[in-house]
Design a protein around this motif. Structure first.
Motif, mmCIF file in Angstrom:
data_model
loop_
_atom_site.group_PDB
_atom_site.id
_atom_site.type_symbol
_atom_site.label_atom_id
_atom_site.label_comp_id
_atom_site.label_asym_id
_atom_site.label_seq_id
_atom_site.Cartn_x
_atom_site.Cartn_y
_atom_site.Cartn_z
ATOM 1 N N LEU A 101 46.490 62.725 35.484
ATOM 2 C CA LEU A 101 46.844 61.414 34.939
ATOM 3 C C LEU A 101 45.968 61.087 33.739
ATOM 4 O O LEU A 101 46.418 60.533 32.753
ATOM 5 N N THR A 108 42.961 56.118 33.978
ATOM 6 C CA THR A 108 43.597 56.103 35.296
ATOM 7 C C THR A 108 43.647 54.674 35.828
ATOM 8 O O THR A 108 43.677 54.448 37.020
ATOM 9 N N GLU A 109 43.633 53.715 34.924
ATOM 10 C CA GLU A 109 43.624 52.318 35.348
ATOM 11 C C GLU A 109 44.809 51.563 34.742
ATOM 12 O O GLU A 109 44.904 51.410 33.530
ATOM 13 N N HIS A 110 45.678 51.095 35.610
ATOM 14 C CA HIS A 110 46.858 50.333 35.192
ATOM 15 C C HIS A 110 46.447 48.971 34.636
ATOM 16 O O HIS A 110 45.625 48.280 35.230
ATOM 17 N N ARG A 111 47.029 48.611 33.505
ATOM 18 C CA ARG A 111 46.697 47.299 32.943
ATOM 19 C C ARG A 111 47.938 46.447 32.696
ATOM 20 O O ARG A 111 47.879 45.410 32.049
ATOM 21 N N LYS A 113 51.930 44.999 34.194
ATOM 22 C CA LYS A 113 52.495 44.068 35.158
ATOM 23 C C LYS A 113 52.126 44.395 36.615
ATOM 24 O O LYS A 113 52.010 45.557 36.981
ATOM 25 N N LYS A 114 51.930 43.333 37.405
ATOM 26 C CA LYS A 114 51.775 43.488 38.845
ATOM 27 C C LYS A 114 52.971 42.821 39.503
ATOM 28 O O LYS A 114 53.472 41.844 38.974
ATOM 29 N N PRO A 115 53.386 43.326 40.657
ATOM 30 C CA PRO A 115 54.485 42.616 41.333
ATOM 31 C C PRO A 115 53.991 41.209 41.622
ATOM 32 O O PRO A 115 52.920 41.040 42.201
ATOM 33 N N TYR B 158 53.534 50.247 44.733
ATOM 34 C CA TYR B 158 52.592 49.794 43.713
ATOM 35 C C TYR B 158 51.180 50.073 44.193
ATOM 36 O O TYR B 158 50.849 49.847 45.352
ATOM 37 N N HIS B 159 50.355 50.583 43.307
ATOM 38 C CA HIS B 159 48.971 50.926 43.630
ATOM 39 C C HIS B 159 48.063 50.063 42.773
ATOM 40 O O HIS B 159 48.294 49.929 41.571
ATOM 41 N N GLU B 160 47.067 49.508 43.413
ATOM 42 C CA GLU B 160 46.181 48.567 42.739
ATOM 43 C C GLU B 160 45.652 49.110 41.403
ATOM 44 O O GLU B 160 45.552 48.404 40.416
ATOM 45 N N LEU B 162 46.666 52.338 39.991
ATOM 46 C CA LEU B 162 47.587 53.192 39.237
ATOM 47 C C LEU B 162 48.871 52.478 38.841
ATOM 48 O O LEU B 162 49.681 53.011 38.098
ATOM 49 N N GLY B 163 49.085 51.275 39.355
ATOM 50 C CA GLY B 163 50.291 50.542 38.997
ATOM 51 C C GLY B 163 51.507 51.028 39.759
ATOM 52 O O GLY B 163 51.391 51.455 40.913
#
Ligand code: ZN
Ligand code: ZN
Lengths: 177, 355
Positions: A101, A108-111, A113-115, B158-160, B162-163
């Motif tokens: 990734l 490796t850190e999503h920035r 939208k969150k559900p 959804y992963h905290e 990894l999204g």
């Protein structure tokens, strides 16, 4: 879409090669396309890739037998198809996926939208038999460590991750699960 | 329209949301698309799901959309469609070639064809929004709404850190693929395009031909999309792509201006020749059609052919695809027969202009 050849980097080049009057069409990453076109990679460039290559080789051989508890996909399956079997695979293969990734996205850190909804449906959902078994199944000490490891890697706490990884290795050497 | 009328037009009509042809920078940008990959939590991805489970997922998505969005959506099950009909949906870009090959898949299409949610392709859901011209933000706002609406009923993986989790790690995070279809005849002619795309590649963007991932570049049409899906917000991904697209638009416009100054007669000649060929040719391959349409489009944008519209050309592009031609003629056609059928369709369309 991952590169047809290395399955490690995104395919960005549509490559058509004619061999013995047959045209072979492939989706390749820039590196593999360069190689396929016979271009020499700079030495500095190549050595950049060596450590990554070595570590991914190592992790494959170590984890060959591990399979995802939900979908039974193995890392070898993933390496072959480039597709994961279920969302649980991200936890099962956290260690192997993290460098991949990182290579694909440089983080490796999503920035995004969150559900946004706290779902009432979620808590009401009755898990199927299979899922229920999974949820109640107690983690073995090794699985617990693997889970911790995945978390550390995901949080990019690599020093702590290394310590946990060593513990897992020791455990494996000792022959215990 | 009734339910069956919508189904009929999803498949049979060459006009769809992205072919409408108006909007920002429509002289260069044909269409914009946003795609969001989503999966159900604790459920094997489509590659591993059994047919019954796959069907249940289609039903779940259908329910979620029809409950929340009062009769705006129709679900089409691939197993109910003939191969030809599936291919026509591919030719309208409403579904991917991969989805068309799967009997266990479906697509829910909004009545205006601005939204098509593919179910059980590589991921459980692929929310796609289409807009004519350059409207990436508008398409994203729409996709975001559809996603929220679905999330009220479905539990997405959804992963905290990894999204959103996807079958292929190239989509992990936002699951967002934003893409724009560009018409770049002059940058192609001057070969400047090669240098531009080499730079674009370094910015984490990919360039492809227009009919999905398999396609080679034809008709001076290009599709540019983001590659990186993790570590950036959706807005950042879209604004990065928009910035690059904006720069390419400026370069193409400049090249057109220069060309008009220096070689206006050559361009006039080329455009009018295409116009003549499209009126009278008896056989035409799809590659030739796309390159003739490219000249007509340029002629239209430069004011040489004011009676043309982008919508007219976009629909012709769809009508000239193999499945549409075969539907039109009512029988399977060999490639050579298709070329005759295509030329005949084009002649008829061109005559509409003379009226
Ligand atoms: Zn590669
Ligand atoms: Zn799995």
């Amino acid at each position: 879409m991952l590169c047809d050849k290395c399955k490690e980097r995104p395919a960005t080049v549509y490559f058509v090669q004619t061999i013995n009057n047959k045209s072979v069409k492939q989706h390749l990453c820039q590196e593999c396309a360069n190689k396929a076109m016979g271009l020499q990679l700079g030495l500095g460039n190549f050595s950049d890739w060596l450590p990554l290559f070595a570590s991914s080789q190592e992790s494959v051989s170590l984890q060959e037998e591990k399979s995802c508890p939900l979908c039974h996909t193995t890392y070898a399956d993933f390496a072959k198809s480039g597709k994961l079997g279920c969302s649980q695979c991200y936890t099962t293969f956290a260690k192997e996926l993290s460098p991949l990734l990182y290579r694909l996205h440089a983080t490796t850190e999503h920035r995004g939208k969150k559900p946004n909804v706290v779902q009432t449906a979620k808590t009401l959902q009755v898990p199927s038999q299979n899922e229920a078994q999974l949820q109640t199944k107690k983690l073995s000490p090794k699985e617990k460590l693997q889970k911790d490891l995945a978390e550390m890697v995901a949080q990019e706490r690599y020093e702590e991750a290394a310590i946990i990884r060593d513990k897992i290795k020791e455990m494996e050497k000792a022959g215990g699960e | 329209m009734s339910e069956s009328d919508y189904k009929e037009s999803f498949i049979n009509s060459p006009s769809t949301k992205w072919t409408e042809g108006y909007g920002k920078d429509s002289d260069i940008i044909i269409s914009s698309r946003i795609r969001l990959a989503r999966n159900l939590a604790e459920t094997p991805f489509p590659q591993n799901s059994k047919p019954e489970a796959a069907k249940k997922i289609i039903q779940k998505v259908d329910e979620a959309l029809s409950q929340s969005a009062k009769k705006q959506y129709e679900m089409l099950y691939m197993e109910d469609l003939q191969e030809l009909e599936r291919d026509m949906l591919v030719e309208k870009h409403l579904i991917s070639p991969a989805l068309a090959k799967k009997n266990t898949a479906g697509v829910s299409i909004r009545n205006d064809e601005g939204v098509a949610v593919m179910v059980n392709e590589e991921d459980h859901l692929r929310i796609q929004c289409f807009m004519p011209a350059l409207q990436l933000e508008e398409a994203w706002n729409l996709a975001n709404k559809v996603d929220n609406l679905l999330a009220e009923k479905l539990n997405f993986a959804y992963h905290e850190h990894l999204g959103y989790l996807t079958a292929c790690p190239t989509n992990t995070g936002t699951g967002l693929r934003a893409s724009v279809m560009l018409h770049l005849p002059l940058l192609t002619l001057s070969q400047e395009i090669k240098g531009i795309f080499a730079k674009v590649g370094k910015l984490g963007l990919a360039v492809r031909g227009i009919y999905g991932e398999e396609s080679e570049i034809v008709g001076n049409l290009y599709q540019i999309s983001n590659q990186v899906t993790l570590g950036l917000s959706e807005e950042e991904i879209i604004s990065n792509l928009s910035d690059v697209v904006g720069q390419i638009i400026a370069l193409e416009r400049k090249a057109r201006e220069n060309m008009e100054k220096q070689y206006s007669r050559t361009i006039y000649d080329k455009v009018w020749r295409s116009y003549g060929i499209m009126h009278y040719a008896q056989s035409m391959s799809s590659v030739e059609m796309l390159s003739q349409i490219s000249y007509l489009r340029l002629g239209m944008d430069m004011g040489i052919l004011p009676n043309l519209s982008a919508r007219f050309l976009n629909e012709m592009m769809v009508l000239g695809q193999p499945a549409f031609l075969q539907k039109q003629s009512g029988k399977p056609l060999l490639p050579e027969e298709r070329d005759w059928e295509r030329a005949s369709m084009i002649r008829k369309k061109m005559q509409e202009l003379e009226r």
